[in-house]
Design a protein around this motif. Structure first.
Motif, PDB file in Angstrom:
ATOM      1  N   THR A  15       0.908  -1.177   0.012  1.00  0.00           N
ATOM      2  CA  THR A  15       0.115   0.040   0.040  1.00  0.00           C
ATOM      3  C   THR A  15       0.693   1.310   0.137  1.00  0.00           C
ATOM      4  OG1 THR A  15      -1.690  -0.979   1.295  1.00  0.00           O
ATOM      5  CG2 THR A  15      -1.881   1.165   1.227  1.00  0.00           C
ATOM      6  N   VAL A  16       0.481   2.274  -1.009  1.00  0.00           N
ATOM      7  CA  VAL A  16       1.130   3.570  -1.060  1.00  0.00           C
ATOM      8  C   VAL A  16       0.620   4.348   0.049  1.00  0.00           C
ATOM      9  CG1 VAL A  16       1.983   5.362  -2.362  1.00  0.00           C
ATOM     10  CG2 VAL A  16       2.094   3.083  -3.220  1.00  0.00           C
ATOM     11  N   ILE A  17       1.225   5.018   1.083  1.00  0.00           N
ATOM     12  CA  ILE A  17       0.964   6.060   1.870  1.00  0.00           C
ATOM     13  C   ILE A  17       1.829   7.021   1.908  1.00  0.00           C
ATOM     14  CG2 ILE A  17      -0.041   6.484   4.162  1.00  0.00           C
ATOM     15  CD1 ILE A  17      -0.465   3.498   4.609  1.00  0.00           C
ATOM     16  N   ALA A  18       1.585   8.114   1.028  1.00  0.00           N
ATOM     17  CA  ALA A  18       2.483   9.381   0.922  1.00  0.00           C
ATOM     18  C   ALA A  18       2.623   9.956   2.251  1.00  0.00           C
ATOM     19  CB  ALA A  18       1.869  10.265  -0.039  1.00  0.00           C
ATOM     20  N   GLN A  19       3.957  10.206   2.444  1.00  0.00           N
ATOM     21  CA  GLN A  19       4.535  11.063   3.742  1.00  0.00           C
ATOM     22  C   GLN A  19       3.933  10.460   4.760  1.00  0.00           C
ATOM     23  OE1 GLN A  19       6.276  13.657   2.898  1.00  0.00           O
ATOM     24  NE2 GLN A  19       5.996  13.296   0.691  1.00  0.00           N
ATOM     25  N   TYR A  20       4.267   9.167   5.035  1.00  0.00           N
ATOM     26  CA  TYR A  20       3.642   8.281   6.311  1.00  0.00           C
ATOM     27  C   TYR A  20       4.622   8.791   7.296  1.00  0.00           C
ATOM     28  CZ  TYR A  20       3.158   4.902  10.042  1.00  0.00           C
ATOM     29  OH  TYR A  20       3.357   4.557  11.091  1.00  0.00           O
ATOM     30  N   THR A  21       4.182   9.137   8.621  1.00  0.00           N
ATOM     31  CA  THR A  21       5.152   9.292   9.636  1.00  0.00           C
ATOM     32  C   THR A  21       4.301   8.554  10.925  1.00  0.00           C
ATOM     33  OG1 THR A  21       3.986  11.343  10.456  1.00  0.00           O
ATOM     34  CG2 THR A  21       6.131  11.611   9.278  1.00  0.00           C
ATOM     35  N   PRO A  22       5.295   7.805  11.848  1.00  0.00           N
ATOM     36  CA  PRO A  22       4.512   6.991  12.962  1.00  0.00           C
ATOM     37  C   PRO A  22       3.881   8.045  14.002  1.00  0.00           C
ATOM     38  CG  PRO A  22       6.632   6.549  12.480  1.00  0.00           C
ATOM     39  CD  PRO A  22       6.748   7.699  11.742  1.00  0.00           C
ATOM     40  N   ASN A  23       2.996   7.778  14.723  1.00  0.00           N
ATOM     41  CA  ASN A  23       2.195   8.473  15.655  1.00  0.00           C
ATOM     42  C   ASN A  23       3.119   8.963  16.742  1.00  0.00           C
ATOM     43  OD1 ASN A  23      -0.102   8.446  14.693  1.00  0.00           O
ATOM     44  ND2 ASN A  23      -1.105   7.159  15.967  1.00  0.00           N
ATOM     45  N   GLU A  24       3.305  10.193  17.271  1.00  0.00           N
ATOM     46  CA  GLU A  24       4.180  10.532  18.382  1.00  0.00           C
ATOM     47  C   GLU A  24       3.544  10.586  19.515  1.00  0.00           C
ATOM     48  OE1 GLU A  24       4.324  14.847  17.135  1.00  0.00           O
ATOM     49  OE2 GLU A  24       5.655  14.461  15.224  1.00  0.00           O
ATOM     50  N   THR A  25       2.299   9.972  19.562  1.00  0.00           N
ATOM     51  CA  THR A  25       1.731   9.997  20.890  1.00  0.00           C
ATOM     52  C   THR A  25       1.365   8.458  21.163  1.00  0.00           C
ATOM     53  OG1 THR A  25       0.441  12.252  20.668  1.00  0.00           O
ATOM     54  CG2 THR A  25      -0.258  10.637  22.402  1.00  0.00           C
ATOM     55  N   SER A  26       1.561   7.900  22.207  1.00  0.00           N
ATOM     56  CA  SER A  26       1.313   6.829  22.832  1.00  0.00           C
ATOM     57  C   SER A  26       0.212   6.328  22.688  1.00  0.00           C
ATOM     58  CB  SER A  26       1.938   6.356  24.179  1.00  0.00           C
ATOM     59  OG  SER A  26       1.109   6.600  25.287  1.00  0.00           O
TER      60      SER A  26
END
Length: 229
Positions: A15-26
């Motif tokens: 799956t292509v997810i542009a500009q993905y960044t992991p969540n910063e909050t737990s």
């Protein structure tokens, strides 16, 4: 500079997810904040109903809480997705991170899938406001309460059925799963969290059907009694 297709935890893995960044909050912090916020809002609504309309039955008070919860979730939470569907992968605000967590069970929310986007848009623009209108109808004891309640409950039953059917069809027929393989994401996020919007609306749909049926039966009995005099 962020990659156009960075690695991500969603399925299918291609799956292509542009500009993905992991969540910063737990996850714990997200769920705690959501739980406290929801509890506070519903408690405030419950107190206001008790003060402004103390004669309402407990069953009607609970119905108000349910339809208010549904309406606000549709308009605000799902409204967020409708407005931000093209930037979900990089979202770091509260609603965005909640959606990214839920999307581990359905990656279509990360890719602006056509079916999901159209379904959510209708939900936001039509069914969310209608839920809040049902709240008003219950509060004011309007005669429109049960026709409106039956309509919005039927929309939930149809929408959830379509939601399940489209993803499961892709899974079993096209062998394309949008959910991570861990059972938790399928049974808790995907199945349970959506199944609530089948069980509860089904209860209120049947309640409205019985109420309308009883009203017509009383009307027919009264009309027959007048004719036999």
């Amino acid at each position: 500079m962020l990659s156009e297709n960075p690695r991500h935890p969603y399925y299918p893995i291609d799956t292509v997810i542009a500009q993905y960044t992991p969540n910063e909050t737990s996850l714990l912090s997200l769920l705690t904040t959501a739980s406290i916020g929801t509890t506070a809002v519903l408690s405030a609504v419950f107190i206001l109903v008790r003060i402004l309309r103390p004669s309402l039955s407990r069953a009607d008070q609970i119905a108000i809480l349910w339809f208010f919860l549904s309406g606000t979730m549709h308009c605000l939470f799902e409204g967020y997705f409708m407005l931000n569907h093209n930037r979900m992968g990089s979202a770091q605000d509260f609603f965005g991170q909640l959606w990214k967590e839920y999307a581990l069970s359905d990656s279509r929310y990360m890719t602006a899938d056509t079916m999901v986007l159209c379904m959510e848009t209708i939900t936001v623009l039509v069914w969310g406001p209608l839920c809040l209108l049902v709240v008003y109808a219950i509060f004011t004891r309007s005669s429109l309460r049960h026709p409106l309640q039956m309509t919005v409950c039927l929309s939930h039953l149809y929408g959830d059925s379509l939601y399940y059917a489209t993803s499961l069809y892709d899974h079993y027929v096209h062998e394309r799963s949008y959910c991570r393989p861990e059972p938790f994401y399928f049974w808790v996020y995907y199945f349970l969290m959506n199944f609530i919007w089948i069980v509860v609306p089904l209860y209120y749909f049947l309640q409205s059907v019985r109420t309308i049926q009883n009203a017509f039966e009383r009307l027919e009995t009264t009309s027959f009694g007048r004719k036999t005099r």
